[in-house]
Write an enzyme that holds these catalytic residues in place. Structure first.
Site, mmCIF file in Angstrom:
data_model
loop_
_atom_site.group_PDB
_atom_site.id
_atom_site.type_symbol
_atom_site.label_atom_id
_atom_site.label_comp_id
_atom_site.label_asym_id
_atom_site.label_seq_id
_atom_site.Cartn_x
_atom_site.Cartn_y
_atom_site.Cartn_z
ATOM 1 N N CYS A 1 37.675 54.578 50.604
ATOM 2 C CA CYS A 1 37.304 53.651 49.994
ATOM 3 C C CYS A 1 37.835 54.079 48.048
ATOM 4 O O CYS A 1 36.890 53.132 47.802
ATOM 5 C CB CYS A 1 36.268 53.243 50.623
ATOM 6 S SG CYS A 1 36.012 53.153 52.407
ATOM 7 N N CYS B 1 26.668 44.957 56.316
ATOM 8 C CA CYS B 1 28.488 44.948 56.135
ATOM 9 C C CYS B 1 29.055 44.506 54.795
ATOM 10 O O CYS B 1 28.802 43.209 55.390
ATOM 11 C CB CYS B 1 28.008 45.432 57.769
ATOM 12 S SG CYS B 1 27.216 46.287 58.962
ATOM 13 N N ILE C 1 35.799 42.985 57.289
ATOM 14 C CA ILE C 1 37.358 43.736 57.163
ATOM 15 C C ILE C 1 37.769 42.597 55.966
ATOM 16 O O ILE C 1 37.943 41.460 56.071
ATOM 17 C CB ILE C 1 37.833 43.600 58.085
ATOM 18 C CG1 ILE C 1 37.451 44.686 58.375
ATOM 19 C CG2 ILE C 1 39.224 43.795 58.316
ATOM 20 C CD1 ILE C 1 36.837 44.638 60.090
ATOM 21 N N HIS D 1 36.118 44.301 50.896
ATOM 22 C CA HIS D 1 35.943 45.159 50.639
ATOM 23 C C HIS D 1 37.376 45.215 51.305
ATOM 24 O O HIS D 1 37.269 46.362 52.521
ATOM 25 C CB HIS D 1 35.336 45.691 51.535
ATOM 26 C CG HIS D 1 34.863 47.548 50.858
ATOM 27 N ND1 HIS D 1 35.080 48.050 50.373
ATOM 28 C CD2 HIS D 1 34.380 48.353 51.997
ATOM 29 C CE1 HIS D 1 35.669 49.447 50.374
ATOM 30 N NE2 HIS D 1 35.262 49.530 51.412
#
Lengths: 344, 389, 130
Positions: free
Chosen positions: B87, B210, B213, B336
């Site tokens: 990442c 979280c 995607i 992200h």
């Protein structure tokens, strides 16, 4: 030259399901079932347990109990009718997990519920011949039963491992005797998930004929009577058959009671007579004489006569006893049981 | 060593872009950065592309050539290289681009990042992301990526008394910021209750803890500071670029609640830039999970270790707080797209420093920091950007 | 996981065989070929861990990767082995039984399987110490 058991270890998964819970799902009368089978509950494997993991835990308990050097174990045989692979041995997994590799022989045995005792005989032969120092014989099963089949009330999970050798015996095996015929009372074809059975045909011509013949044959061979034994162990597909066969052969309730664990454990198939023997070893004293006769469908029985030697007391507590393993059970409902068994 | 400036930035919308491919989004981000910098293709000396896992997400390797080709630069034979650090791939691409310009080897460099994550199913995406952790000794033992961060969160709560509500406040704040970011994946506010009652992923982390995607790409154009004004009236200077590593497995860390890679990269960056944490006007930090932002503001030195939860609760990191953190909405709400994140953080910081961030503008911002993490802290990259040379 | 890649680590997975650096006496699990403390001065040898440790931190996984999805919810933890190193493993216990500092012991379990026709990966999990 005497041959016998130098150590033993048992493993029983911690989950149970009660007869009442299974009967609830299929609309059966639980009291009727319990009375008919002499079984109240049975063990169930965890979702990450199978014949191999159970065999490993039992084998590790056997190694732990008398501190055997695993490198001196020259043969490992795992008897089961629920090996995780059809092709690829369970025995190699056990050998690696106890640190016995690579200089040993290993194989999986299959003879319905008596594959574990057949493994003991194989080890006895190799030890007697001087090929190996110690042999390990294991009976381990996560028994299969089709949902709704009568077998579902009893098909349980567990394992027992025995180390066979000449030195540091805790029980000397006086002799062994087998009785074998081709009797298809219970079978599972390649690729099928659940075994089929011949119903009442599994009784007289199968279980009773073979156990009685093997046991009588052994007693005649070494010239002993039922009264010469302190303990007797028979394969325990349910709570009724072993009591009936004991009576038939002239043994008393007192002789069979200490090894009768099926009411709270269920039928652990290849491990059944071996866990029962372990329960007896857990309490037998020096000089006690024990008779064990297994039964495997298909069909055959192996009978063993053994005498407890000194030294058993010191090692008993170094691994869990059968009674300890039966404690602390966690009960599942049928839905979770089905998840554990991979049915859904 | 030469000073380096960012002379142009570009970024796609972030989100699920079903009708757009990896090459489409990278080209869009790259071209808009070139347009912003008024740079012609012939002037580009090299491309540095951050990408975590095109191999797993789109089954495509050889990303440098692909991107040069579809950006129309293959006929110019511009060197292009893909950089991977999970990442933190984008942050590493930026860092390598900065070093290349600073060294004098190249003048005009495009540093970009792109990830196309929705061409595989959720299972495939989870599996690709898990490869940022130790496949053999974390993932094969049953770990998931949220599971690893959940273990950081659990211990942080145990050691410092960080509360479940404080974790939720990170998500609430970043979603609020994202409502003001037209490129963000999620543009709706959420409440603490919604976070706390969302479904459990890895206890104590819930789905609204979280980051999502995301498909997305971002790019910046770098040039030596001395010629930056030739291209733009408002260059943003790279005052420091620092990267650090740590063990790939979380269990091997000195302290599970501290990302030492962040601590070391930040210390190095502050030293190079000769500034202190207190001098930072805004920060884009790696909040892949809410606990990530709490650890980040501690490990970057904004608050003492263990104070990240209370500081968040007190509004220190809010848009109008003392150190606004993740004005873009962060990874949590802006999205992200893993390999693009480190570059997107730089794009947001440049927009903020130029005063072009619209409703989410941090007033009077002169110095900004970006913080990009790979895995659970195996890599960290920190950049300090400033409008002052 | 590809069979050779799993197979190579069977001693470590089944029996917690890691390494020890004879120079600094530090133990490592999983095994390492270089001592991170001594680097070139390190002398690495195999070391078998007892399998007793303590829970450093944990989570309960509700959303798992492929191969683990049938087991949810399950407890995952970082365990500090008595010999020093930490490792990640599942704890076989009730999710409400687990706590930081709990003593645990290793057990042998099925870790994952590659579908119904693939290889079964066995290895070490932990259970509350009895």
């Amino acid at each position: 030259m005497s041959i016998g058991i130098t150590s033993y270890g048992v493993y029983i998964p911690r989950y149970r399901i009660k007869v009442e819970e299974i009967a609830r799902v299929w609309g059966d009368d639980p009291e009727n079932i319990k009375r008919g089978l002499g079984v109240c509950e049975k063990s169930v494997p965890d979702m990450d347990e199978d014949t191999a993991t159970i065999a490993v835990e039992a084998a590790r308990n056997a190694i732990r109990r008398n501190n055997t050097n695993p490198k001196e174990v020259g043969a490992i045989y795992v008897g089961s009718e629920s090996h995780p692979y059809v092709v690829k041995p369970t025995a190699t997994i056990v050998a690696e997990a106890i640190g016995a590799t690579p200089y040993l022989t290993a194989a999986d045995f299959e003879f319905a519920c008596k594959a574990g005792t057949a493994a003991i005989q194989a080890c006895m032969g190799e030890v007697a011949a001087g090929f190996i120092e110690y042999g390990m014989a294991i009976g381990s099963d996560v028994s299969q039963a089709a949902p709704g089949d009568a077998l579902e009330y009893t098909a349980a999970a567990g394992g027992a491992a025995y180390i066979i050798g000449k030195k540091n015996l805790i029980a000397e095996i006086e002799d062994t005797f087998s009785f074998t015929t081709d009797t298809p009372d219970f079978w599972r074809r390649e690729g099928m998930s659940y075994p089929l059975h011949g119903g009442r045909f599994t009784g007289e011509p199968a279980y009773f004929r073979h156990i009685v013949s093997a046991t009588k044959g052994l007693m005649e061979k070494i010239d002993v009577k039922p009264g010469d034994y302190d303990f007797v162990v028979f394969h325990q597909p349910n709570g009724k058959f072993p009591i009936r066969v004991a009576k038939k052969l002239g043994f008393t309730k007192e002789q069979i009671q200490p090894g009768l664990i099926v009411p709270t454990l269920g039928n652990t198939y290849s491990a059944s007579s071996l866990i029962s023997l372990a329960a007896v070893l857990d309490e037998a004293e020096q000089g006690s004489r024990i008779l064990m006769t297994s039964f495997g469908s298909g069909a055959g029985s192996d009978s063993f006569s053994m005498v407890i030697t000194e030294g058993i007391d010191e090692m008993r507590d170094k691994a869990p006893t059968v009674q300890e393993l039966l404690k602390g059970a966690r009960y599942l409902d049928y839905a979770l049981y089905a998840k554990h068994k991979g049915v859904m | 060593m030469r000073e380096v400036a960012i002379i142009g930035v570009g970024c796609t919308n972030f989100g699920e872009m079903w009708n757009r491919s990896f090459r489409d989004i990278f080209v869009e981000a790259g071209l808009s950065a070139l347009e912003d910098a008024s740079v012609e293709g012939e002037e580009i000396d090299a491309l540095f592309v951050g990408n975590m896992s095109a191999g797993k997400f789109i089954d495509q390797e050889h990303i440098g050539s692909l991107i040069a080709d579809y950006a129309g630069l293959a006929s110019l034979h511009v060197p292009a290289v893909r950089l991977g650090a999970a990442c933190a791939s984008g942050g590493v691409a930026l860092s390598q681009g900065v070093l290349a310009v600073a060294s004098g080897y190249y003048d005009i460099v495009v540093a970009g990042g792109a990830e196309k994550m929705t061409d595989v199913g959720t299972g495939g995406a989870i599996d690709a992301l898990a490869s940022a952790a130790d496949r053999e000794w974390e993932v094969l033992m049953g770990a998931t990526f949220p599971g690893l961060y959940a273990m950081i969160a659990r211990l942080h709560m145990h050691k410092y008394g960080t509360t479940r509500e404080q974790l939720a406040m990170v998500a609430v704040k970043n979603h609020l910021n994202a409502t003001m970011n037209p490129k963000a994946q999620y543009r709706g506010e959420i409440s603490i209750d919604e976070v706390m009652s969302s479904s459990l992923v890895a206890d104590p982390l819930r789905i609204l803890d979280c980051s999502p995607i995301t498909d997305g790409a971002a790019a910046v154009v770098l040039a030596p500071a001395e010629i930056a004004k030739k291209y733009t009236e408002s260059p943003v200077y790279v005052k420091a670029s620092a990267q650090a590593t740590d063990t790939i497995s979380l269990h091997d860390r000195r302290d599970i609640t501290t990302l030492d890679a962040t601590v070391y990269a930040a210390k190095k960056a502050y030293k190079i830039a000769s500034i202190r944490p207190i001098d930072i006007d805004l920060a884009e930090v790696h909040d892949c999970f809410t606990i990530g932002e709490i650890c980040a503001i501690e490990d970057l030195g904004f608050v003492p270790k263990g104070n990240g939860g209370p500081a968040t609760e007190d509004g220190l990191t809010a848009l109008d707080g003392k150190i606004p953190v993740n004005p873009s909405g962060g990874l949590k709400a802006c999205g992200h797209p893993v390999g693009a994140t480190g570059i997107k953080q730089a794009v947001e910081t440049v927009l903020q420093l130029r005063g072009e961030a619209g409703k989410r503008q941090v007033s009077g911002a002169e110095v900004g920091l970006t913080h990009n993490v790979g895995g659970t802290g195996g890599t960290a990259v920190v950049h300090i950007l400033s409008i002052n040379r | 996981m590809a069979v050779p890649r799993f197979w190579r680590n069977i001693p470590a997975r089944y029996n917690l065989i890691g390494t020890k650096c004879l120079t600094c006496e530090k133990c490592y699990f999983p095994p390492r070929t270089t001592c991170p403390a001594c680097r070139r001065a390190g002398k690495i040898e195999m070391h078998k861990f007892e399998g007793i440790g303590e829970v450093v931190t944990y989570t309960v996984i509700h959303s798992a990767s492929e191969g683990f999805d049938r087991q949810t919810p399950y407890v995952l933890a970082i365990i500090r082995l008595d010999e020093g190193p930490c490792m990640t493993a599942q704890i076989v216990c009730d999710p409400n039984e687990i706590e930081i500092g709990m003593k645990v012991q290793s057990i042998f379990r099925k870790i994952a399987e590659e579908g119904p026709d693939g290889v079964i990966c066995y290895g070490t999990k932990f259970a509350p110490k009895r």
